[in-house]
Design a protein around this motif. Structure first.
Motif: not given
Length: 195
Positions: A15-17, A21-24
């Protein structure tokens, strides 16, 4: 030119982060043959030009400015600025000097066989620009000593002249690399009989 396909097998689940935003963000792996890239590299060629004089022709001893070779120099992938040409002979005591000329009759340089069977012609102050995927033709002319002098050839003696690959080089205009001939066809060689 050779195309290469590249990609990844057994791609791990990652996964990328997002940095802000810090969202995955899930990474989507698409099955396929992979991207294709083509590798190209700069090459300098050297070959006998078809307009060169016939092999094994005769000239009078003491003649000057005799065209002995016409050499074609193709450049592949980038412009090449030719700095130096080299030649060899089996009879250095028969030749006063060699001169090199471009297609317009401009003299590019000259060299002598100074107690050696090798002759280096440095193209100075003019360099010869060979355009990318094009070619240039240089004319090599020889000044011969008269026959019968001490340490020279006798009448009927033969003088072989060819290029010397290790002494031919130029600079790639974009890469800045020193480039020696690698594509050698129709080997530039001739024999002159002095009369």
């Amino acid at each position: 030119l050779k195309p290469y396909a590249w990609g990844s097998e057994d791609f791990p689940i990652v996964d990328a982060v997002g940095m802000v935003s810090g969202q995955r963000i899930p990474v989507q792996v698409i099955d396929g043959p992979g991207a294709e890239i083509t590798l190209r590299y700069t090459r300098l060629g050297i070959k006998l030009d078809p307009t060169t004089p016939p092999f094994n022709f005769s000239v009078k001893g003491g003649s000057s400015g005799v065209t002995v070779l016409k050499v074609e120099l193709p450049a592949v992938y980038e412009n090449i600025l030719l700095h130096q040409l080299g030649f060899q002979t089996d009879n250095p005591h028969a030749i006063v000097k060699l001169t090199v000329w471009d297609e317009l009759g401009v003299k590019l340089g000259e060299g002598v066989f100074a107690n050696s069977d090798h002759c280096i012609v440095t193209l100075w102050p003019l360099r010869l620009l060979i355009n990318k995927d094009g070619s240039r033709v240089v004319t090599v002319r020889a000044d011969f000593l008269p026959v019968g002098l001490p340490n020279t050839v006798k009448a009927g003696g033969k003088v072989g002249i060819t290029y010397s690959s290790g002494e031919v080089w130029g600079i790639g205009e974009s890469s800045g690399r020193v480039i020696h001939p690698t594509d050698i066809t129709a080997y530039p060689y001739t024999t002159v009989t002095l009369m």
